[in-house]
Design a protein around this motif. Structure first.
Motif, PDB file in Angstrom:
ATOM      1  N   GLU A   7       0.828  -1.203   0.000  1.00  0.00           N
ATOM      2  CA  GLU A   7       0.000   0.000   0.000  1.00  0.00           C
ATOM      3  C   GLU A   7       0.859   1.247   0.000  1.00  0.00           C
ATOM      4  O   GLU A   7       0.472   2.286  -0.516  1.00  0.00           O
ATOM      5  N   SER A   8       2.080   1.174   0.580  1.00  0.00           N
ATOM      6  CA  SER A   8       2.942   2.344   0.589  1.00  0.00           C
ATOM      7  C   SER A   8       3.459   2.650  -0.806  1.00  0.00           C
ATOM      8  O   SER A   8       3.819   3.761  -1.110  1.00  0.00           O
ATOM      9  N   LYS A   9       3.500   1.640  -1.677  1.00  0.00           N
ATOM     10  CA  LYS A   9       3.955   1.852  -3.053  1.00  0.00           C
ATOM     11  C   LYS A   9       2.827   2.345  -3.945  1.00  0.00           C
ATOM     12  O   LYS A   9       3.058   3.127  -4.849  1.00  0.00           O
ATOM     13  N   ALA A  33      11.944   7.371  -7.961  1.00  0.00           N
ATOM     14  CA  ALA A  33      12.606   8.663  -7.774  1.00  0.00           C
ATOM     15  C   ALA A  33      11.935   9.526  -6.710  1.00  0.00           C
ATOM     16  O   ALA A  33      12.417  10.614  -6.414  1.00  0.00           O
ATOM     17  N   GLY A  34      10.806   9.066  -6.141  1.00  0.00           N
ATOM     18  CA  GLY A  34      10.119   9.859  -5.125  1.00  0.00           C
ATOM     19  C   GLY A  34       8.936  10.618  -5.674  1.00  0.00           C
ATOM     20  O   GLY A  34       8.254  11.324  -4.944  1.00  0.00           O
ATOM     21  N   GLU A  53       8.827  15.297  -7.607  1.00  0.00           N
ATOM     22  CA  GLU A  53       9.270  15.410  -6.219  1.00  0.00           C
ATOM     23  C   GLU A  53       9.141  16.857  -5.731  1.00  0.00           C
ATOM     24  O   GLU A  53       8.785  17.105  -4.578  1.00  0.00           O
ATOM     25  N   GLU A  54       9.388  17.799  -6.616  1.00  0.00           N
ATOM     26  CA  GLU A  54       9.297  19.228  -6.279  1.00  0.00           C
ATOM     27  C   GLU A  54       7.855  19.631  -5.960  1.00  0.00           C
ATOM     28  O   GLU A  54       7.582  20.305  -4.965  1.00  0.00           O
ATOM     29  N   ILE A  55       6.917  19.187  -6.816  1.00  0.00           N
ATOM     30  CA  ILE A  55       5.495  19.496  -6.580  1.00  0.00           C
ATOM     31  C   ILE A  55       5.018  18.845  -5.287  1.00  0.00           C
ATOM     32  O   ILE A  55       4.280  19.444  -4.500  1.00  0.00           O
ATOM     33  N   LEU A  56       5.462  17.609  -5.052  1.00  0.00           N
ATOM     34  CA  LEU A  56       5.069  16.910  -3.826  1.00  0.00           C
ATOM     35  C   LEU A  56       5.565  17.636  -2.587  1.00  0.00           C
ATOM     36  O   LEU A  56       4.840  17.744  -1.594  1.00  0.00           O
ATOM     37  N   THR A  68       5.343  10.864   1.067  1.00  0.00           N
ATOM     38  CA  THR A  68       4.455  10.508  -0.041  1.00  0.00           C
ATOM     39  C   THR A  68       3.345   9.585   0.445  1.00  0.00           C
ATOM     40  O   THR A  68       2.206   9.675  -0.013  1.00  0.00           O
ATOM     41  N   GLU A  69       3.683   8.705   1.401  1.00  0.00           N
ATOM     42  CA  GLU A  69       2.679   7.785   1.951  1.00  0.00           C
ATOM     43  C   GLU A  69       1.568   8.562   2.658  1.00  0.00           C
ATOM     44  O   GLU A  69       0.392   8.221   2.541  1.00  0.00           O
TER      45      GLU A  69
END
Length: 200
Positions: A7-9, A33-34, A53-56, A68-69
């Motif tokens: 689920e974390s993926k 890559a995140g 990754e920047e937007i996140l 991210t999780e």
């Protein structure tokens, strides 16, 4: 958060549009890559977007999230809680995950027919793998005698409350009285036999 490795993926859940009750399959795909891909499908068309990754990191600051999780879990909760709704356009869609303007909104592009078919196929196999994994976990737990005994006794059998001492019931033998167990049943009276020989 109770999340397993799978689920974390990625996240896979049903999205019910709060406005018109349309159903979609919502999914996220975490990349190495995140960054992540986010999308949804009605089974025919697929809409998808890519978050770098920047937007996140900007979203993490905005919503006070740590990973991210956490972010994907927030998306899943919004979908499952019935707060999400979709605005479809010709080549894109807007996914709103709350009633307030400050709540999360995503713009997704509509995939081509061939890309959409590939995506739906991947989701179908992912669902089948998840079901198979759940079934194998269920069968392995049912093989344990301790777990299966506990389940049977707690879930399926009625709970009985004993009041006072438990008395052993003796088996009734033929001829025993029903009212006074342990005593022989009396034979019914047949009448009195008079001797008529004395009168002669």
């Amino acid at each position: 958060m109770d999340q397993n490795n799978s689920e974390s993926k990625s996240v896979l859940c049903t999205l019910l549009d709060k406005n018109d009750q349309s159903k979609y399959v919502f999914f996220t795909q975490k990349r190495s890559a995140g960054d992540i891909n986010i999308g949804f499908t009605n089974g025919e068309d697929v809409w998808k977007t890519h978050l770098s990754e920047e937007i996140l990191s900007q979203l993490f600051k905005k919503f006070a999230l740590k990973s991210t999780e956490d972010y994907t879990f927030k998306l899943k909760c919004a979908c499952k809680a019935g707060r999400a709704f979709v605005k479809l356009q010709e080549e894109s869609a807007m996914l709103h995950l709350g009633a307030e303007p400050t709540d999360l909104s995503l713009s997704l592009s509509k995939l081509t027919d061939s890309e959409g078919r590939t995506e739906v196929k991947d989701l179908l196999f992912k669902m089948a793998d998840s079901l198979q994994q759940l079934e194998s976990q269920g069968s392995s737990s049912s093989l344990s005698p301790v777990k299966s005994t506990q389940k049977k006794s707690s879930e399926y059998e009625p709970r009985t409350q004993h009041k006072g001492p438990i008395l052993a019931v003796r088996k009734r033998l033929p001829g025993d009285s029903l009212i006074n167990p342990g005593t022989k049943r009396k034979k019914p009276a047949t009448g009195v036999a008079f001797d008529d020989g004395d009168d002669e």
